[in-house]
Design an enzyme around this catalytic site. Structure first.
Site, PDB file in Angstrom:
ATOM      1  N   LYS A   1      24.808  44.773  48.294  1.00  0.00           N
ATOM      2  CA  LYS A   1      23.589  45.417  47.752  1.00  0.00           C
ATOM      3  C   LYS A   1      23.900  45.119  46.280  1.00  0.00           C
ATOM      4  O   LYS A   1      22.929  45.440  45.363  1.00  0.00           O
ATOM      5  CB  LYS A   1      23.564  46.811  47.976  1.00  0.00           C
ATOM      6  CG  LYS A   1      24.582  47.703  48.096  1.00  0.00           C
ATOM      7  CD  LYS A   1      24.223  48.853  48.585  1.00  0.00           C
ATOM      8  CE  LYS A   1      25.691  49.847  48.763  1.00  0.00           C
ATOM      9  NZ  LYS A   1      25.413  51.190  49.487  1.00  0.00           N
TER      10      LYS A   1
ATOM     11  N   LYS B   1      30.125  38.489  51.529  1.00  0.00           N
ATOM     12  CA  LYS B   1      29.553  39.613  52.000  1.00  0.00           C
ATOM     13  C   LYS B   1      28.142  39.805  51.621  1.00  0.00           C
ATOM     14  O   LYS B   1      27.932  39.838  50.436  1.00  0.00           O
ATOM     15  CB  LYS B   1      30.553  40.848  51.940  1.00  0.00           C
ATOM     16  CG  LYS B   1      29.896  42.272  52.548  1.00  0.00           C
ATOM     17  CD  LYS B   1      31.056  43.237  52.159  1.00  0.00           C
ATOM     18  CE  LYS B   1      30.134  44.562  51.817  1.00  0.00           C
ATOM     19  NZ  LYS B   1      31.122  45.517  51.619  1.00  0.00           N
TER      20      LYS B   1
ATOM     21  N   LYS C   1      38.050  45.027  42.686  1.00  0.00           N
ATOM     22  CA  LYS C   1      37.228  45.680  41.776  1.00  0.00           C
ATOM     23  C   LYS C   1      37.850  45.696  40.114  1.00  0.00           C
ATOM     24  O   LYS C   1      36.984  45.868  39.305  1.00  0.00           O
ATOM     25  CB  LYS C   1      36.568  46.745  42.121  1.00  0.00           C
ATOM     26  CG  LYS C   1      35.529  46.691  43.254  1.00  0.00           C
ATOM     27  CD  LYS C   1      34.717  47.850  43.430  1.00  0.00           C
ATOM     28  CE  LYS C   1      33.865  47.704  44.835  1.00  0.00           C
ATOM     29  NZ  LYS C   1      32.981  48.656  45.001  1.00  0.00           N
TER      30      LYS C   1
HETATM   31  P1  AMP Z   1      28.616  50.270  50.990  1.00  0.00           P
HETATM   32  O1  AMP Z   1      27.268  49.764  51.035  1.00  0.00           O
HETATM   33  O2  AMP Z   1      29.756  49.424  50.526  1.00  0.00           O
HETATM   34  O3  AMP Z   1      28.675  51.697  50.658  1.00  0.00           O
HETATM   35  O4  AMP Z   1      28.875  50.425  52.408  1.00  0.00           O
HETATM   36  C1  AMP Z   1      28.368  51.072  53.144  1.00  0.00           C
HETATM   37  C2  AMP Z   1      28.731  50.993  54.906  1.00  0.00           C
HETATM   38  O5  AMP Z   1      28.113  49.888  55.078  1.00  0.00           O
HETATM   39  C3  AMP Z   1      30.364  50.677  54.995  1.00  0.00           C
HETATM   40  O6  AMP Z   1      30.783  51.184  56.402  1.00  0.00           O
HETATM   41  C4  AMP Z   1      30.417  49.102  54.795  1.00  0.00           C
HETATM   42  O7  AMP Z   1      31.530  48.711  55.413  1.00  0.00           O
HETATM   43  C5  AMP Z   1      28.943  48.637  55.750  1.00  0.00           C
HETATM   44  N1  AMP Z   1      28.695  47.488  54.927  1.00  0.00           N
HETATM   45  C6  AMP Z   1      28.209  47.367  53.664  1.00  0.00           C
HETATM   46  N2  AMP Z   1      27.978  45.950  53.850  1.00  0.00           N
HETATM   47  C7  AMP Z   1      28.278  45.472  54.713  1.00  0.00           C
HETATM   48  C8  AMP Z   1      28.018  44.009  55.445  1.00  0.00           C
HETATM   49  N3  AMP Z   1      27.596  42.967  54.741  1.00  0.00           N
HETATM   50  N4  AMP Z   1      28.178  43.680  56.545  1.00  0.00           N
HETATM   51  C9  AMP Z   1      28.784  44.817  57.506  1.00  0.00           C
HETATM   52  N5  AMP Z   1      29.093  46.012  56.984  1.00  0.00           N
HETATM   53  C10 AMP Z   1      28.698  46.264  55.693  1.00  0.00           C
END
Ligand code: AMP
Ligand code: TRP
Length: 326
Positions: free
Chosen positions: A195, A192, A111
């Protein structure tokens, strides 16, 4: 009963990746563990967010947690910023983490690359995350693979603190889901599903129109072969769809492969789209019920008392051990 703790940042839109990689597991594990799930709103501040939008997203995330099946009977749902002890303990951890180990965090490196607006908060964020985990003596922390390194840092911080100041923290275990640890972008299945990504076509958003989600699955990138086989290296698109399907149907990848033996890609995608649409329909109708009702505040008020008490006694113990205060 062992304790489980996890959290999600209230930024961007929640995606199918969040559901499969995180939310679904919290839901499945909540009866086996004393579960704590929170909205990591302080973590959202590492980058600028429009305050009004952030405020709405925090409530939305609580509603999504409930819509995904998290039940206040089993799970203590709370908002990180409403418990001031997270930030208190984080400071102590910042003073017990070396620059070198923080600089090794892959997410920070990625990042901060070619980015002049990196905040100090983005650098120290893993120490706040360690504080989220260690405050509650969590035994297990279910996270997607990308967060594993941060949980490992929390373990190192706990071990170091215990050695320096005496037994204080439990050493947490990261739990990475077997299937679906990483869901990939539908248009670029080497990336990946995220969002914060602008290319909406590759990303299923949990609160979007289910028919739009259907179109996204139908136009997912596959390959020029005709075989529905799990082979992430050579067939990343098909493998990603198999992962999504098997995870939402609660079957193994092998069973999903068998189910689609001899099918063409069109039929395969349609079946994947059907399970995704069904998920979104269910989730959205529960979300609507919750967001329009008055249960959210009742739930939060109650859990607030509980988490503050737990965290207060931990922080007091830590302050005494390190020698600050009276
Ligand atoms: P974040 O959206 O980065 O705050 O992630 C929240 C949770 O969702 C964390 O445990 C991430 O590892 C999981 N997560 C986010 N995007 C993915 C994805 N594409 N595949 C699997 N897990 C995800
Ligand atoms: N850093 C996590 C993410 O971006 C969210 C998070 C914050 C978290 N604190 C946590 C996850 C504690 C598990 C435990 O996804």
């Amino acid at each position: 009963m062992k304790r489980l703790l996890s959290g999600i940042k209230p930024t961007g839109d929640l995606t199918l990746g969040n559901y499969i990689g995180a939310l679904k597991h919290f839901n499945e594990m909540q009866k086996e563990y004393e579960t704590f799930v929170f909205v990591a709103d302080l973590h959202a501040l590492t980058i600028y967010n429009d305050p009004k939008v952030l405020h709405k997203k925090i409530r939305d995330l609580i509603a999504v947690y409930l819509a995904c099946g998290l039940d206040p009977k089993y799970t203590t749902l709370f908002i990180q910023s409403e418990n001031v002890y997270h930030a208190n303990l984080s400071w102590v951890f910042e003073c017990n983490t070396y620059m070198g180990e923080a600089a090794r965090m892959t997410q920070f490196k990625e990042k901060s690359k070619n980015n002049e607006n990196v905040t100090v908060g983005l650098f120290t964020y893993p120490m706040l995350m360690a504080s989220d985990i260690l405050l509650y003596d969590a035994d297990v922390v279910p996270v997607g693979i990308d967060q594993k390194q941060h949980v490992e840092l929390a373990r190192n911080i706990a071990e170091r603190f215990n050695n320096k100041y005496g037994e204080t923290f439990k050493i947490p275990e990261p739990v990475i889901p077997k299937t679906g640890a990483k869901i990939y972008d539908l248009q670029d299945p080497t990336k990946k599903m995220s969002k914060s990504d602008d290319n909406n076509k590759g990303c299923i958003i949990l609160l979007e129109d289910p028919e739009i989600a259907r179109k996204k699955i139908m136009s997912a990138v596959t390959d020029s072969e005709m075989s529905i086989k799990f082979d992430p290296e050579h067939k990343p698109g098909v493998s990603n769809l198999l992962t999504i399907y098997s995870s939402l149907k609660n079957i193994s990848i092998q069973d999903a492969e068998k189910e689609f033996e001899g099918s063409n890609y069109g039929t395969f995608k349609k079946r994947v789209a059907d399970v995704v649409v069904e998920l979104l329909n269910n989730l959205q109708s529960k979300y609507k019920e919750v967001i329009e009702g008055d249960t959210i505040d009742k739930i939060l008020d109650e859990s607030n008392k509980k988490v503050r008490e737990i965290a207060k006694s931990k922080v007091e113990e830590v302050f005494t051990k390190v020698g600050v205060g009276r």
